[in-house]
Write a protein that holds these residues in place. Sequence first.
Motif, short mmCIF file in Angstrom:
data_model
loop_
_atom_site.label_atom_id
_atom_site.label_comp_id
_atom_site.label_asym_id
_atom_site.label_seq_id
_atom_site.Cartn_x
_atom_site.Cartn_y
_atom_site.Cartn_z
N ARG A 96 20.57 34.76 5.43
CA ARG A 96 20.54 36.16 5.53
C ARG A 96 18.99 36.28 5.13
O ARG A 96 18.45 37.35 5.18
CB ARG A 96 21.47 37.07 4.82
N HIS A 97 18.69 35.38 4.27
CA HIS A 97 17.31 35.39 3.99
C HIS A 97 16.21 34.65 4.66
O HIS A 97 15.10 34.09 4.36
CB HIS A 97 16.81 34.95 2.54
N GLY A 98 16.75 34.08 5.80
CA GLY A 98 15.84 33.24 6.90
C GLY A 98 15.89 31.60 6.34
O GLY A 98 14.98 31.02 6.94
N VAL A 99 16.87 31.25 5.73
CA VAL A 99 16.60 29.76 5.39
C VAL A 99 17.84 29.15 5.88
O VAL A 99 18.98 29.67 5.62
CB VAL A 99 16.75 29.58 3.74
N ASP A 100 17.54 28.17 6.55
CA ASP A 100 18.60 27.07 7.15
C ASP A 100 19.05 26.36 6.18
O ASP A 100 18.39 25.66 5.72
CB ASP A 100 18.20 26.72 8.38
N ALA A 101 20.24 26.12 6.07
CA ALA A 101 20.79 25.31 5.03
C ALA A 101 21.56 23.96 5.50
O ALA A 101 22.49 23.36 5.21
CB ALA A 101 21.99 25.92 4.21
N SER A 102 20.91 23.50 6.88
CA SER A 102 21.17 22.22 7.52
C SER A 102 20.07 21.53 7.68
O SER A 102 20.16 20.15 8.04
CB SER A 102 21.94 22.69 8.78
N VAL B 277 27.19 26.68 -8.70
CA VAL B 277 26.47 27.24 -7.45
C VAL B 277 25.35 26.24 -7.60
O VAL B 277 24.99 25.97 -6.40
CB VAL B 277 25.95 28.62 -8.18
N LEU B 278 24.51 25.70 -8.48
CA LEU B 278 23.64 24.82 -8.53
C LEU B 278 24.27 23.59 -7.69
O LEU B 278 23.37 22.95 -6.96
CB LEU B 278 23.08 24.41 -9.81
N GLU B 279 25.32 23.09 -8.37
CA GLU B 279 25.91 21.87 -7.47
C GLU B 279 25.96 21.93 -5.98
O GLU B 279 25.89 21.00 -5.30
CB GLU B 279 27.40 21.65 -8.17
N THR B 280 26.67 23.28 -5.52
CA THR B 280 26.93 23.61 -4.08
C THR B 280 25.46 23.64 -3.72
O THR B 280 25.45 23.07 -2.15
CB THR B 280 27.59 25.04 -4.07
N LEU B 281 24.27 24.36 -4.20
CA LEU B 281 23.14 24.34 -3.47
C LEU B 281 22.41 23.07 -3.62
O LEU B 281 21.90 22.68 -2.31
CB LEU B 281 22.21 25.18 -4.63
N ARG B 282 22.72 22.02 -4.34
CA ARG B 282 22.26 20.69 -4.23
C ARG B 282 23.02 19.92 -3.04
O ARG B 282 22.36 18.88 -2.47
CB ARG B 282 22.58 19.87 -5.56
N SER B 283 24.09 20.25 -2.72
CA SER B 283 24.95 19.68 -1.81
C SER B 283 24.57 20.04 -0.36
O SER B 283 24.72 19.30 0.62
CB SER B 283 26.50 19.92 -2.03
N LEU B 284 24.07 21.15 -0.22
CA LEU B 284 23.35 21.66 0.93
C LEU B 284 21.86 20.87 1.16
O LEU B 284 21.43 20.68 0.41
CB LEU B 284 23.16 23.01 0.93
N LYS B 285 21.66 20.65 2.70
CA LYS B 285 20.27 20.48 3.02
C LYS B 285 19.64 21.51 3.20
O LYS B 285 19.57 22.25 4.37
CB LYS B 285 20.33 19.20 4.05
N VAL B 286 18.55 22.01 2.23
CA VAL B 286 18.27 23.36 2.45
C VAL B 286 16.87 23.18 3.19
O VAL B 286 16.02 22.63 2.64
CB VAL B 286 17.99 24.29 1.14
N ARG C 62 35.10 23.44 -2.40
CA ARG C 62 33.94 22.94 -1.85
C ARG C 62 33.34 23.43 -0.62
O ARG C 62 32.24 23.92 -0.55
CB ARG C 62 33.78 21.49 -2.32
N THR C 63 34.16 23.26 0.38
CA THR C 63 33.66 23.91 1.59
C THR C 63 33.24 25.07 1.70
O THR C 63 32.22 25.76 2.38
CB THR C 63 34.69 23.17 2.64
N TRP C 64 34.21 26.24 1.26
CA TRP C 64 34.13 27.50 1.07
C TRP C 64 32.77 27.78 0.67
O TRP C 64 32.03 28.67 0.88
CB TRP C 64 35.27 27.97 0.55
N ARG C 65 32.65 27.22 -0.60
CA ARG C 65 31.30 27.50 -1.51
C ARG C 65 30.15 27.14 -0.75
O ARG C 65 29.14 27.91 -0.50
CB ARG C 65 31.50 26.74 -2.80
N GLN C 66 30.04 25.87 0.01
CA GLN C 66 28.99 25.69 0.66
C GLN C 66 28.66 26.63 1.76
O GLN C 66 27.39 27.16 2.27
CB GLN C 66 29.06 24.38 1.40
N ARG C 67 29.61 27.04 2.54
CA ARG C 67 29.62 28.01 3.54
C ARG C 67 29.15 29.26 2.93
O ARG C 67 28.07 29.96 3.53
CB ARG C 67 30.93 28.25 4.37
N HIS C 68 29.37 29.64 1.93
CA HIS C 68 29.06 30.92 1.28
C HIS C 68 27.64 30.88 1.02
O HIS C 68 26.74 31.82 1.30
CB HIS C 68 30.05 31.17 0.08
N VAL C 69 27.11 30.12 0.31
CA VAL C 69 25.68 29.84 0.01
C VAL C 69 24.83 29.63 1.06
O VAL C 69 23.80 30.22 1.36
CB VAL C 69 25.56 28.66 -1.14
#
Length: 133
Positions: A118-124, A6-15, A105-112
């Motif tokens: 849903r919490h108002g944060v753009d992950a891009s 989960v942390l690796e996936t969160l790091r891979s996103l531009k939050v 990996r792609t599925w996990r990124q999309r999931h996070v």
Amino acid sequence: HLEAQVLETLRSLKVGVPAEEGKLACVAEGVRTRAGYTIPALVYTATRCIAIEVDGRDSFFSPGGGLTAAARFRRRHLLRCGYSILSISYSEWAAPGHAAETVQRTWRQRHVAQALARHGVDASVAVPNASTF
């Protein structure tokens, strides 16, 4: 293993959240609260703090069952302390079937990203990691 993924996936996103709103989100990992809880990750925005909770098998009575009393107590306490909670459960984490690693990996990124949205944060939107401050 689940928390690391989960942390690796969160790091891979531009939050972030859109800069034009004057808000910025940053991510901090392994944060210890005043109450003594260690939260795997926090996403800070101008208006709230979102606790990323990773719920492994030990947080549930049985597969598909409810949260244990300890997990429910922890959630209630974090909510009372002012955190929003984004929960990622082991049962919803794995990509359907035995997909290739890149598909997972792609599925996990999309999931996070969807959970953060849903919490108002753009992950891009790229923002600095809190450890760089």
